[in-house]
Design an enzyme around this catalytic site. Structure first.
Site, PDB file in Angstrom:
ATOM      1  N   TYR A 163       0.820  -1.216   0.000  1.00  0.00           N
ATOM      2  CA  TYR A 163       0.000   0.000   0.000  1.00  0.00           C
ATOM      3  C   TYR A 163       0.851   1.262   0.000  1.00  0.00           C
ATOM      4  O   TYR A 163       0.491   2.260  -0.619  1.00  0.00           O
ATOM      5  CB  TYR A 163      -0.989  -0.009   1.180  1.00  0.00           C
ATOM      6  CG  TYR A 163      -2.231  -0.771   0.810  1.00  0.00           C
ATOM      7  CD1 TYR A 163      -3.161  -0.226  -0.077  1.00  0.00           C
ATOM      8  CD2 TYR A 163      -2.460  -2.056   1.281  1.00  0.00           C
ATOM      9  CE1 TYR A 163      -4.283  -0.924  -0.471  1.00  0.00           C
ATOM     10  CE2 TYR A 163      -3.583  -2.768   0.903  1.00  0.00           C
ATOM     11  CZ  TYR A 163      -4.494  -2.194   0.024  1.00  0.00           C
ATOM     12  OH  TYR A 163      -5.592  -2.897  -0.368  1.00  0.00           O
ATOM     13  N   GLN A 196     -15.834   3.934  -6.908  1.00  0.00           N
ATOM     14  CA  GLN A 196     -15.223   2.739  -6.315  1.00  0.00           C
ATOM     15  C   GLN A 196     -13.723   2.934  -6.181  1.00  0.00           C
ATOM     16  O   GLN A 196     -13.030   2.077  -5.650  1.00  0.00           O
ATOM     17  CB  GLN A 196     -15.468   1.526  -7.225  1.00  0.00           C
ATOM     18  CG  GLN A 196     -16.931   1.228  -7.457  1.00  0.00           C
ATOM     19  CD  GLN A 196     -17.110   0.255  -8.623  1.00  0.00           C
ATOM     20  OE1 GLN A 196     -16.955  -0.955  -8.469  1.00  0.00           O
ATOM     21  NE2 GLN A 196     -17.419   0.770  -9.790  1.00  0.00           N
ATOM     22  N   HIS A 213     -15.074   2.642  -1.498  1.00  0.00           N
ATOM     23  CA  HIS A 213     -14.026   1.689  -1.131  1.00  0.00           C
ATOM     24  C   HIS A 213     -12.892   2.332  -0.342  1.00  0.00           C
ATOM     25  O   HIS A 213     -11.852   1.708  -0.138  1.00  0.00           O
ATOM     26  CB  HIS A 213     -13.489   0.984  -2.388  1.00  0.00           C
ATOM     27  CG  HIS A 213     -14.524   0.102  -3.044  1.00  0.00           C
ATOM     28  ND1 HIS A 213     -14.373  -0.441  -4.289  1.00  0.00           N
ATOM     29  CD2 HIS A 213     -15.735  -0.324  -2.596  1.00  0.00           C
ATOM     30  CE1 HIS A 213     -15.451  -1.170  -4.595  1.00  0.00           C
ATOM     31  NE2 HIS A 213     -16.293  -1.097  -3.594  1.00  0.00           N
ATOM     32  N   CYS A 234      -7.452   3.264  12.200  1.00  0.00           N
ATOM     33  CA  CYS A 234      -7.069   2.309  13.241  1.00  0.00           C
ATOM     34  C   CYS A 234      -7.865   1.030  13.040  1.00  0.00           C
ATOM     35  O   CYS A 234      -9.083   1.059  12.920  1.00  0.00           O
ATOM     36  CB  CYS A 234      -7.335   2.895  14.623  1.00  0.00           C
ATOM     37  SG  CYS A 234      -7.081   1.676  15.933  1.00  0.00           S
ATOM     38  N   CYS A 254     -10.089   0.719  16.679  1.00  0.00           N
ATOM     39  CA  CYS A 254     -11.148   1.649  17.096  1.00  0.00           C
ATOM     40  C   CYS A 254     -11.695   2.482  15.937  1.00  0.00           C
ATOM     41  O   CYS A 254     -12.679   3.192  16.099  1.00  0.00           O
ATOM     42  CB  CYS A 254     -10.653   2.567  18.218  1.00  0.00           C
ATOM     43  SG  CYS A 254      -9.580   3.894  17.653  1.00  0.00           S
TER      44      CYS A 254
HETATM   45  P1  NAD Z   1     -12.035  -2.912 -13.380  1.00  0.00           P
HETATM   46  O1  NAD Z   1     -10.546  -2.864 -13.413  1.00  0.00           O
HETATM   47  O2  NAD Z   1     -12.714  -4.173 -13.126  1.00  0.00           O
HETATM   48  O3  NAD Z   1     -12.637  -2.349 -14.745  1.00  0.00           O
HETATM   49  C1  NAD Z   1     -12.217  -1.166 -15.354  1.00  0.00           C
HETATM   50  C2  NAD Z   1     -13.218  -0.821 -16.453  1.00  0.00           C
HETATM   51  O4  NAD Z   1     -12.810   0.389 -17.083  1.00  0.00           O
HETATM   52  C3  NAD Z   1     -13.324  -1.876 -17.564  1.00  0.00           C
HETATM   53  O5  NAD Z   1     -14.694  -2.124 -17.817  1.00  0.00           O
HETATM   54  C4  NAD Z   1     -12.620  -1.203 -18.770  1.00  0.00           C
HETATM   55  O6  NAD Z   1     -13.203  -1.592 -19.989  1.00  0.00           O
HETATM   56  C5  NAD Z   1     -12.871   0.267 -18.481  1.00  0.00           C
HETATM   57  N1  NAD Z   1     -11.884   1.209 -19.020  1.00  0.00           N
HETATM   58  C6  NAD Z   1     -10.543   1.070 -19.140  1.00  0.00           C
HETATM   59  N2  NAD Z   1      -9.983   2.209 -19.607  1.00  0.00           N
HETATM   60  C7  NAD Z   1     -10.985   3.114 -19.783  1.00  0.00           C
HETATM   61  C8  NAD Z   1     -11.045   4.467 -20.232  1.00  0.00           C
HETATM   62  N3  NAD Z   1      -9.942   5.153 -20.601  1.00  0.00           N
HETATM   63  N4  NAD Z   1     -12.266   5.072 -20.301  1.00  0.00           N
HETATM   64  C9  NAD Z   1     -13.393   4.400 -19.945  1.00  0.00           C
HETATM   65  N5  NAD Z   1     -13.402   3.119 -19.500  1.00  0.00           N
HETATM   66  C10 NAD Z   1     -12.214   2.476 -19.422  1.00  0.00           C
HETATM   67  O7  NAD Z   1     -12.426  -1.776 -12.320  1.00  0.00           O
HETATM   68  P2  NAD Z   1     -13.687  -1.591 -11.377  1.00  0.00           P
HETATM   69  O8  NAD Z   1     -14.939  -1.955 -12.092  1.00  0.00           O
HETATM   70  O9  NAD Z   1     -13.581  -0.223 -10.819  1.00  0.00           O
HETATM   71  O10 NAD Z   1     -13.520  -2.647 -10.191  1.00  0.00           O
HETATM   72  C11 NAD Z   1     -12.315  -3.106  -9.691  1.00  0.00           C
HETATM   73  C12 NAD Z   1     -12.052  -2.790  -8.211  1.00  0.00           C
HETATM   74  O11 NAD Z   1     -10.678  -2.409  -8.100  1.00  0.00           O
HETATM   75  C13 NAD Z   1     -12.843  -1.668  -7.611  1.00  0.00           C
HETATM   76  O12 NAD Z   1     -13.358  -2.141  -6.421  1.00  0.00           O
HETATM   77  C14 NAD Z   1     -11.835  -0.547  -7.325  1.00  0.00           C
HETATM   78  O13 NAD Z   1     -12.009  -0.068  -6.011  1.00  0.00           O
HETATM   79  C15 NAD Z   1     -10.479  -1.191  -7.377  1.00  0.00           C
HETATM   80  N6  NAD Z   1      -9.446  -0.378  -8.097  1.00  0.00           N
HETATM   81  C16 NAD Z   1      -9.319   0.966  -7.878  1.00  0.00           C
HETATM   82  C17 NAD Z   1      -8.390   1.723  -8.602  1.00  0.00           C
HETATM   83  C18 NAD Z   1      -8.268   3.219  -8.345  1.00  0.00           C
HETATM   84  O14 NAD Z   1      -8.499   3.685  -7.244  1.00  0.00           O
HETATM   85  N7  NAD Z   1      -7.943   4.021  -9.375  1.00  0.00           N
HETATM   86  C19 NAD Z   1      -7.577   1.103  -9.543  1.00  0.00           C
HETATM   87  C20 NAD Z   1      -7.712  -0.288  -9.735  1.00  0.00           C
HETATM   88  C21 NAD Z   1      -8.658  -1.011  -9.008  1.00  0.00           C
HETATM   89 ZN    ZN Z   2      -7.462   3.080  17.758  1.00  0.00          ZN
END
Ligand code: NAD
Ligand code: ZN
Length: 239
Positions: free
Chosen positions: A57, A91, A119, A127, A130
C-alpha cells in the site's frame, strides 16, 4: 438526456483513472512482487503479515500521489458543482475526484462535487481496532499505531472480503434511488454492492448512460452506451 434529467448520479470505477496513468486491476496483471493482489489485500494477510501488506500500500500510495486528475474527473467536478446537488459515487481509492472537486471549486464550497468514496481513500490511515482516522505518512519502522488506543493502523481502504461502510452505502443507494439518470463510467459494474447502484436507478424508473472502452454486462441495459475513453467522452457529454 443529460440536459433533460432532473437528478443525475454517476458511478465511476478504475477505468476513469486509466488516462491518469493508474492501471486498472486487469491491466496491472494483478501481481506485486510474487504476490497476487487479491491475496495481499485481505484482512487475513494484514493479520498474518502486516508489513508486507503495508509495503504494497505504501508503494501504491506514493505512486497514486504522483498521478493527476484527467479531463474526465474535471468534467464531472464542474458538472456537479454547477448543479449544486451531490451525485458522484466512486469505487476508486485514488482520491482523484476529490482533487478535481477542490480545484474546480476554488474558494467556494466543493460539497456538491465531492464523491462518496465507497471503497475508501488510500492516502488516509484508519485504526484497525477503534476506527480512528489519520492522514497517511510514509512507511517507517515500527508500523504506525493509533494515538487513541495503540491499535495497528492500516490504509483506510476496503480489503477483499470486508464489508463496505453501511452509512456510505446507504447514502449512495439513496442518491441512486432519487436519480432519473445514472452515468456509469469506467467500471465493469461486477463488484457488488457497488454494481447494484445503476440497477437502483433503473428499478426506480430512471435511465443508464454507460461510458466505457468495452462492452460490459450493463451495455445491453443502458439507454445509451458510449464506447470510448472517459477523458474524451465526458467533457463532450457534460460540457
Ligand atoms: P475494473 O478494473 O474491473 O474495470 C475497469 C473498467 O474500465 C473496464 O470495464 C474497462 O473496460 C474500463 N476502461 C478502461 N480504460 C478506460 C477508459 N480510458 N475510459 C473508460 N473506460 C475504461 O475496475 P472496477 O470496475 O472499478 O472494479 C475493480 C475494483 O478495483 C474496484 O473495487 C476498485 O475499487 C479497485 N481499483 C481501484 C483503482 C483506483 O483507485 N484508481 C484502480 C484499480 C482497481
Ligand atoms: Zn485506535
Amino acid at each position: 438526456m443529460v440536459r433533460g434529467a432532473r437528478r443525475v448520479v454517476a458511478l465511476t470505477g478504475a477505468g476513469i483513472s486509466a488516462e491518469s496513468g493508474v492501471p486498472t486491476f486487469r491491466d496491472a496483471g494483478g501481481l506485486w512482487r510474487r504476490y497476487r493482489v487479491e491475496e495481499l489485500a485481505t484482512p487475513e494477510a494484514l493479520q498474518r503479515d502486516p508489513r508486507t501488506v503495508w509495503e504494497w500500500y505504501d508503494h501504491r500510495r506514493s505512486f497514486l500521489a504522483s498521478c493527476e486528475p484527467n479531463p474526465a474527473h474535471h468534467a464531472l467536478a464542474r458538472f456537479f458543482l454547477g448543479r449544486g446537488v451531490a451525485g458522484l459515487i466512486t469505487q476508486n481509492v485514488d482520491g482523484l475526484h476529490t482533487r478535481a472537486a477542490l480545484e474546480a471549486a476554488g474558494d467556494a464550497p466543493a460539497d456538491a462535487a465531492l464523491p462518496v468514496e465507497l471503497h475508501g481513500v488510500i492516502a488516509r490511515d484508519r485504526c484497525n481496532s477503534c476506527g480512528a482516522r489519520y492522514p497517511g505518512e510514509p512507511l517507517g519502522d515500527p508500523l504506525p499505531r493509533c494515538a487513541d488506543c495503540g491499535g495497528l493502523r492500516r490504509p483506510d481502504v476496503i480489503l477483499f472480503g470486508e464489508s463496505l461502510d453501511g452509512t456510505l452505502l446507504a447514502r449512495a443507494q439513496a442518491m441512486a434511488a432519487a436519480a432519473d439518470l445514472c452515468l456509469v463510467i469506467g467500471t465493469g459494474a461486477e463488484v457488488y454492492p457497488a454494481a447494484a447502484i445503476p440497477w437502483t436507478t433503473r428499478h426506480a424508473g430512471g435511465d443508464i448512460i454507460e461510458v466505457n472502452t468495452q462492452a460490459t454486462s450493463l451495455t445491453s441495459v443502458a439507454a445509451v452506451a458510449v464506447q470510448g475513453k472517459a477523458g474524451e467522452v465526458l467533457p463532450e457529454l457534460l460540457g
